[in-house]
Design an enzyme around this catalytic site. Structure first.
Site, short mmCIF file in Angstrom:
data_model
loop_
_atom_site.label_atom_id
_atom_site.label_comp_id
_atom_site.label_asym_id
_atom_site.label_seq_id
_atom_site.Cartn_x
_atom_site.Cartn_y
_atom_site.Cartn_z
N ASP A 37 0.88 2.75 3.78
CA ASP A 37 0.05 3.81 3.19
C ASP A 37 0.90 5.07 2.96
O ASP A 37 0.46 6.20 3.22
CB ASP A 37 -1.16 4.12 4.07
CG ASP A 37 -2.18 5.03 3.38
OD1 ASP A 37 -2.10 5.20 2.14
OD2 ASP A 37 -3.06 5.58 4.08
N PHE A 59 -4.88 14.81 3.42
CA PHE A 59 -4.62 13.68 4.30
C PHE A 59 -3.36 12.95 3.85
O PHE A 59 -3.06 12.88 2.67
CB PHE A 59 -5.79 12.69 4.24
CG PHE A 59 -7.07 13.19 4.85
CD1 PHE A 59 -7.29 13.12 6.21
CD2 PHE A 59 -8.08 13.71 4.04
CE1 PHE A 59 -8.49 13.55 6.78
CE2 PHE A 59 -9.28 14.14 4.59
CZ PHE A 59 -9.48 14.07 5.97
N ASP A 97 -8.79 3.38 -3.75
CA ASP A 97 -8.18 3.85 -2.51
C ASP A 97 -8.20 5.37 -2.42
O ASP A 97 -7.87 6.07 -3.37
CB ASP A 97 -6.74 3.35 -2.41
CG ASP A 97 -6.11 3.75 -1.09
OD1 ASP A 97 -6.81 3.73 -0.08
OD2 ASP A 97 -4.93 4.11 -1.09
N HIS A 143 0.85 -1.20 0.00
CA HIS A 143 0.00 0.00 0.00
C HIS A 143 0.87 1.24 0.00
O HIS A 143 1.21 1.79 1.05
CB HIS A 143 -0.90 -0.02 1.23
CG HIS A 143 -1.97 1.02 1.22
ND1 HIS A 143 -3.08 0.96 2.02
CD2 HIS A 143 -2.12 2.16 0.51
CE1 HIS A 143 -3.85 2.00 1.82
NE2 HIS A 143 -3.28 2.77 0.90
#
Length: 429
Positions: free
Chosen positions: A305, A323, A152, A60
């Site tokens: 992430d 974010f 995503d 990810h």
């Protein structure tokens, strides 16, 4: 060229091998593991006091290419991965254009082969433009090399569309990776809804927004028999929903991000927008639940992430800043500091969640350390104490709440196909 790594503790979670042993590499492959007599060695690496593990696998990451080279490129993202000990990564599709056509997917994979020092795999978008309206040509994208499908950064909110996507994924036997966020419930907050968000005047992000989609997608997976991978689980009830689904035999896996097992929402009081991430940092109870989920196998993998943004973007007011945080170069330190050294996970368990397990989830050939395999190998110093320094990052971005923190445990050498791509030991000089 024949290379010998000697005196290191070799850990291969695939067969629970954990002992001091030699590793011999020739022509980019592992040719021997164990204390064997080997002739005509060209180069020796003394790994005394170090762990010799399969090259780490991050399923990810956001490398922002195409579309946002000021944040990251495939080349700089790969350098960041190598510095963190990762030899294989799976890119997310929320680029510009999004990875929703065979042409764009092939560009990412080709660029990875030509410019990256690590192995670059890619997801493909579930819907065109990640708009949640029309499904992509999933079979064509899968045949072209997509290892998972995801929008995503968003959840597809149309249940009929999601159900159809799960049916197609079941036919292809390819996982759907789900960013779980009910956009009708979550719309304007920046932080976990609670005391910190109230203190900072933020509307907050309710945990139900994540949990409702986790529950929904588990039901879709259960109905269709598809493989579901839940990304960056952040709430205690989210962990429990996955635990219960696994007990029923649902084909669901989950990942925990280092920031979700190390930080609470109170970090926003210290780091401001650098602690703004989606899903948000939650409470201490949630942090402990994520750790427990990793410990008991509810959460199968550790994934970063990695989400780079520019200094100017993160310098905006809380409600306007994007974010995300970079994570590849701090993942090992956080895993050892918060999981291994406190004995929340055994060493083998932690390495498995960074190697063979995420590799299996995405159907990769990576994450193994065995004779005949590609010599994708990481050397870790579990006792190395270091301070996170933004200026030392290989990533083009510096958006991390961990800057200035002291961690214990670090990747000191990374090799892909027997070639050293990151070196703190000085062997390539």
């Amino acid at each position: 060229m024949k290379m010998l790594i000697k005196n290191g503790t070799v850990i291969n979670p695939e067969n629970n091998f954990n002992e001091i042993a030699d590793v011999v590499i020739e022509d980019g492959k592992v040719v021997a593991i164990g204390n064997k007599q080997v002739e005509a060695i060209d180069h020796v690496i003394d790994a005394k006091g170090l762990l010799v593990v399969p090259g780490l696998v991050d399923i990810h990451v956001h490398f922002r290419d195409p579309g946002f080279p000021q944040k990251e490129t495939i080349s700089s993202g790969a350098a960041s991965a190598a510095a963190g000990g990762f030899t294989s990564v799976v890119c997310m599709p929320n680029t510009k254009p999004s990875i929703d056509t065979v042409q764009t997917l092939e560009y990412v994979l080709r660029t990875g082969q030509e410019q990256a020092g690590v192995k670059v795999y890619s997801s493909a978008a579930l819907t065109y433009g990640i708009e949640g309206k029309v499904l992509t040509e999933m079979e064509a994208l899968y045949r072209a090399g997509a290892v998972t499908f995801t929008d995503d950064g968003k959840s597809v909110m149309d249940p009929r569309l999601v159900h159809e996507a799960f049916r197609k994924a079941a036919q292809l036997d390819v996982p759907i990776s789900s960013h779980c966020e009910d956009h009708q419930l979550v719309h304007s907050g920046s932080l976990n809804q609670g005391k910190v968000s109230e203190q900072l005047g933020d509307p907050g992000i309710h945990r139900l927004g994540e949990e409702l989609i986790i529950a929904r997608d588990i039901l879709f997976a259960e109905d269709t028999g598809a493989r579901l991978h839940i990304q960056h689980v952040s709430t205690s009830r989210g962990v429990q929903l996955i635990r219960e689904a696994k007990a029923r035999g649902v084909r669901v896996t989950g990942e925990g991000a280092p920031h979700h097992f190390s930080l609470t929402d109170e970090q926003a009081l210290v780091s401001g927008t650098m602690a703004k991430v989606n899903p948000p940092l939650r409470t201490r109870e949630d942090v402990e639940a994520v750790i427990a989920g990793l410990a008991d196998g509810t959460l199968d993998a550790i994934a970063t992430d990695h989400a780079p943004h520019t200094f100017d973007e993160k310098g905006r007011p809380l409600a306007e800043a994007p974010f995300g945080m970079v994570g590849l170069e701090t993942a090992v330190g956080l895993t050892f500091t918060y999981l291994v050294h406190p004995e929340k996970l055994t060493l083998t368990e932690a390495i498995a969640k960074l190697t063979i397990i995420p590799s299996r989830i995405m159907g990769l050939s990576s994450g193994r350390l065995a004779e005949g395999c590609d010599a994708d190998i990481t050397l870790l110093d579990p006792q190395k104490e270091w301070t996170v320094d933004a200026e030392a990052f290989q990533s083009k971005s510096r958006n991390s709440p961990f800057i200035g923190m002291k961690l214990k445990g670090k990747a000191v050498l990374t090799m892909v196909n027997g070639k050293v791509v990151y070196d703190e030991m000085g062997i390539s000089r």
